[in-house]
Design an enzyme around this catalytic site. Structure first.
Site, PDB file in Angstrom:
ATOM      1  N   GLN A   1     130.867 -32.198   8.651  1.00 52.51           N
ATOM      2  CA  GLN A   1     132.356 -32.983   8.532  1.00 52.51           C
ATOM      3  C   GLN A   1     133.229 -32.457   9.395  1.00 52.51           C
ATOM      4  OE1 GLN A   1     133.228 -31.501   4.786  1.00 52.51           O
ATOM      5  NE2 GLN A   1     132.658 -30.320   4.750  1.00 52.51           N
TER       6      GLN A   1
ATOM      7  N   HIS B   1     144.900 -24.753  -7.911  1.00 52.20           N
ATOM      8  CA  HIS B   1     143.981 -23.981  -8.284  1.00 52.20           C
ATOM      9  C   HIS B   1     144.174 -22.573  -9.406  1.00 52.20           C
ATOM     10  CE1 HIS B   1     142.419 -24.141  -4.207  1.00 52.20           C
ATOM     11  NE2 HIS B   1     141.543 -24.131  -4.978  1.00 52.20           N
TER      12      HIS B   1
ATOM     13  N   ASP C   1     135.894 -22.467  -0.191  1.00 55.45           N
ATOM     14  CA  ASP C   1     136.889 -21.994   0.791  1.00 55.45           C
ATOM     15  C   ASP C   1     137.364 -20.992  -0.666  1.00 55.45           C
ATOM     16  OD1 ASP C   1     138.982 -22.714  -1.630  1.00 55.45           O
ATOM     17  OD2 ASP C   1     139.417 -24.721  -1.210  1.00 55.45           O
TER      18      ASP C   1
ATOM     19  N   ASP D   1     128.101 -24.819  -2.193  1.00 56.10           N
ATOM     20  CA  ASP D   1     128.388 -25.858  -1.348  1.00 56.10           C
ATOM     21  C   ASP D   1     127.963 -26.563  -1.120  1.00 56.10           C
ATOM     22  OD1 ASP D   1     132.259 -26.329  -0.473  1.00 56.10           O
ATOM     23  OD2 ASP D   1     130.551 -26.481   0.991  1.00 56.10           O
TER      24      ASP D   1
ATOM     25  N   ASP E   1     123.886 -30.369  -2.021  1.00 52.81           N
ATOM     26  CA  ASP E   1     124.260 -30.666  -3.039  1.00 52.81           C
ATOM     27  C   ASP E   1     124.898 -31.051  -4.073  1.00 52.81           C
ATOM     28  OD1 ASP E   1     125.003 -34.064  -2.184  1.00 52.81           O
ATOM     29  OD2 ASP E   1     123.683 -33.597  -4.540  1.00 52.81           O
ATOM     30  N   ALA E   2     125.824 -31.138  -4.936  1.00 56.48           N
ATOM     31  CA  ALA E   2     126.279 -30.141  -6.360  1.00 56.48           C
ATOM     32  C   ALA E   2     125.112 -31.650  -7.306  1.00 56.48           C
ATOM     33  CB  ALA E   2     127.876 -31.140  -6.561  1.00 56.48           C
TER      34      ALA E   2
ATOM     35  N   ASP F   1     135.125 -28.267  -8.442  1.00 53.90           N
ATOM     36  CA  ASP F   1     136.612 -28.724  -6.585  1.00 53.90           C
ATOM     37  C   ASP F   1     135.925 -29.565  -5.854  1.00 53.90           C
ATOM     38  OD1 ASP F   1     139.146 -27.968  -6.010  1.00 53.90           O
ATOM     39  OD2 ASP F   1     138.160 -25.953  -5.266  1.00 53.90           O
TER      40      ASP F   1
END
Length: 516
Positions: free
Chosen positions: A244, A274, A298, A318, A352-353, A370
Site C-alpha cells: 500500500q 482507541h 501504528d 499486521d 494476513d489476519a 483494528d
C-alpha cells in the site's frame, strides 16, 4: 535466409516477448492506479483488463490496414506506447489533483483503451514481418504468440515482486516506457538498410528517450506535489510499500496517517477512537493475560492495552512490515504509541489476519480488530461471517473482542451489516459509537460468549476521554442511525449477513461513501 535476416527474425521474437512484458505491466499498472485512486479493486481491475483487451482486439483489426513499411509502423507504435504509457501514472495523479471529480476515471479508462489498442497492433505486424523474412506463417505466428504469452507471465511477476514495490507507480510507468523505446530503437538499427529517413526516426526516438528519462528522474517528485493537493496538510512522509501507499501529514501538531488514501488516525483525537476500541473490551473480559490485535500496526491500540498490568502477552498481526517499521522509527508516531511495539510483551507477526487465525492454535482473552474499512475484496474477507467465526473460536470462553465497524451515520447499512454478521456467529453483541472529529461519528461492535451488561462495565485505567459513566450512553443511537432493522420503503427488512460467498458489504460500502 541470409545471416542478417536470421538475426532480424530472431530479434522479432525477442521484441514480441519484450513488448508483451511491457503491455502486461501497463495493464496491471492501470488496474493498480484505478484501485488506489478510484477504489473498489475488483471493479477497477475488471474494467481496465476488459478495456485493455478490447483495445487489443480493435488494434489487431486495424493492423490489417498496415500493409507497407511494417518496421517503421512498428517503431512508431512503440514510440506512442512509450510516450503515452510512460506518462500515464504521472498524468493520472495530476488530473486527480487538479481536475473535476470523475475526470480521472475517464482519463484512466481512455488511456487503458488506447495503450491496449496500440499493443494489439504490435503482434500482427511482427508476425507479418517475420513471414516476409522467410519464416513460414504458421511458424512465425506460433513463435510470436509463444513469446507474447511467456512475456505476459514475466511482466505480471515483475510488476508484483519488483516494479511496484521498488519503483512505485510513477517510476514504473517511465521505466517500462524506456524499455518500449529501447526496443523500437534497436529494431530501427537492425533494419536500418531498409528504412528511409533513418535520422528523422532516430531523432524522434531520442526526444522521447530524453522526455522519459526526465520523467523517471523528476516525475515522482512532481507527482508528490500533485498528491499533496489531495491532502489537507503537508505530507511529511510518503512511502509505497509492497502492499500500500503510506502517507503521514502534519500541520500544527496534527499528525495524520493515511493508507492508500484512507485516513487511519489523527493525533488530535485518536484517543477517542482507541479508548473505545480497547477499554470496554477489557472491561467485559474476565482476564487480560493474552491479547490479540489484528491490524493496529501504528502501535496505538497496543499502547492502550499495555496500561493493564495483568497483560502477559500481546500478539499484533499486521500484514505490512513498512507500517510497523514506520511506527517504530517515526518520532511523531512514537509520541503517539509511546514505543509500545518495542515492549517486551508485544510480539509482531506480519501476516494476513484471516490466515493467521486459520493457522494459529492460540486462544486469547481480548481480541481487538483494528482493520481498515472493507473497501476492497481483500479487506472484505476480514468482515465476513467466516472471519468473525474464527475470531470467536480464538476467544476464550470468558473473553471478549471489539471490532471497528465504520460510521453508523455515513454508512448506516454497512455498520449494521457488520454488527449482524458478528451476531450471526452466535456470540452476544453490543453496539457503541462516539464522535471522533477527524472521522466523524464512528461505530464499534463488542462481542462476547458471555452476556454483555454495559451498566456493569467499568474502566479500570487512566484515560483521556472515556469514563465508566458515559459507556451506557455510547450504546444509544439516533433515529437516523439506529438500524437494528433497516427501513426500506416503510417496510422492515432483515439486515443481511456478509460472507465470502456473498460479499455484499463492498457494494454497500461503495454506495454509502460515494458522497463523502
Amino acid at each position: 535466409m541470409d545471416h542478417q535476416a536470421v538475426n532480424q527474425s530472431k530479434f522479432i521474437y525477442w521484441a514480441s516477448g519484450i513488448v508483451s512484458i511491457c503491455g502486461i505491466v501497463f495493464e496491471v499498472l492501470f488496474g493498480a492506479l484505478g484501485s488506489y485512486i478510484l477504489g473498489d479493486g475488483v471493479k477497477q481491475y475488471t474494467l481496465t483488463i476488459s478495456l485493455f483487451l478490447t483495445g487489443m482486439g480493435v488494434g489487431a483489426s486495424l493492423s490489417e490496414k498496415v500493409l507497407k513499411r511494417l518496421i517503421v509502423a512498428f517503431v512508431y507504435i512503440e514510440f506512442l506506447v512509450a510516450l503515452i504509457g510512460g506518462f500515464s501514472s504521472f498524468a493520472m495523479f495530476g488530473i486527480t489533483a487538479f481536475s473535476p471529480a470523475g475526470s480521472d476515471a475517464v482519463f484512466l479508462y481512455l488511456i487503458t483503451f488506447i495503450v491496449g489498442g496500440l499493443t494489439g497492433v504490435e503482434l500482427p505486424i511482427l508476425i507479418r514481418k517475420a513471414n516476409e523474412l522467410g519464416v513460414s506463417l504458421n511458424r512465425s505466428t506460433a513463435r510470436v504468440l509463444f513469446s507474447d504469452y511467456a512475456g505476459g507471465l514475466i511482466g505480471g511477476l515483475l510488476f508484483v515482486f519488483f516494479l511496484r514495490p521498488y519503483l512505485g507507480m510513477v517510476k514504473t510507468a517511465f521505466f517500462v516506457g524506456l524499455i518500449n523505446i529501447t526496443v523500437a530503437l534497436v529494431v530501427l538499427w537492425l533494419f536500418r538498410k531498409d528504412i528511409k529517413k533513418l535520422i528523422l526516426h532516430f531523432s524522434v526516438g531520442t526526444i522521447i528517450v530524453i522526455l522519459l528519462l526526465a520523467g523517471f528522474i523528476f516525475g515522482e517528485e512532481m507527482a508528490f506535489t500533485f498528491e499533496q493537493k489531495l491532502y489537507k496538510d503537508p505530507i511529511i512522509h510518503l512511502e509505497e510499500s509492497k502492499y500500500q501507499k503510506i502517507i503521514l501529514t502534519e500541520d500544527e501538531g496534527d499528525v495524520r496517517l493515511y493508507l492508500d488514501g484512507q485516513l487511519q488516525l489523527s493525533s488530535i483525537d485518536e484517543f477517542r477512537y482507541h479508548e473505545l476500541l480497547v477499554h470496554p473490551t477489557f472491561a467485559q473480559a474476565e482476564e487480560h493475560k493474552q491479547v490479540l490485535i489484528l491490524g493496529g500496526g501504528d502501535g496505538v491500540a497496543a499502547k492502550e492495552a499495555l496500561k493493564y498490568e495483568d497483560v502477559e502477552s500481546i500478539t499484533l498481526v499486521d500484514l505490512d512490515p513498512a507500517v510497523v517499521q514506520l511506527a517504530k522509527q517515526n518520532r511523531w508516531l512514537l509520541d503517539l504509541n509511546e514505543g509500545s511495539l518495542d515492549n517486551e510483551k508485544v510480539q509482531v507477526v506480519h501476516m494476513d489476519a484471516f490466515e493467521y487465525l486459520e493457522q494459529s492454535e492460540k486462544w486469547f482473552d481480548v481480541i481487538l480488530v483494528d482493520l481498515p474499512d472493507p473497501n476492497n475484496e481483500s479487506l472484505n474477507k476480514l468482515y465476513t461471517k467466516e472471519f468473525y467465526s474464527l475470531v470467536r473460536n480464538h476467544t476464550n470462553p470468558g473473553g471478549a473482542f471489539m471490532v471497528q465497524a465504520t460510521s453508523p451515520v455515513f454508512a448506516t447499512d454497512v455498520y449494521w451489516t457488520i454488527s449482524n454478521t458478528i451476531a450471526s456467529t452466535g456470540v452476544h453483541t453490543e453496539n457503541f459509537h462516539t464522535d471522533v472529529p477527524s472521522f466523524g461519528n464512528w461505530g464499534f461492535v463488542l462481542g462476547s460468549r458471555n452476556p454483555i451488561e454495559v451498566e456493569n462495565l467499568t474502566i479500570q485505567v487512566d484515560t483521556r476521554y472515556l469514563t465508566t459513566k458515559m459507556l451506557e450512553g455510547l450504546t444509544y443511537f439516533g433515529k437516523d442511525e439506529d438500524a437494528e432493522i433497516i427501513q426500506a420503503d416503510g417496510e422492515k427488512v432483515e439486515i443481511p449477513v456478509n460472507s465470502l460467498i456473498d460479499p455484499i458489504l463492498i457494494q454497500l460500502y461503495e454506495n454509502a461513501w460515494k458522497y463523502y
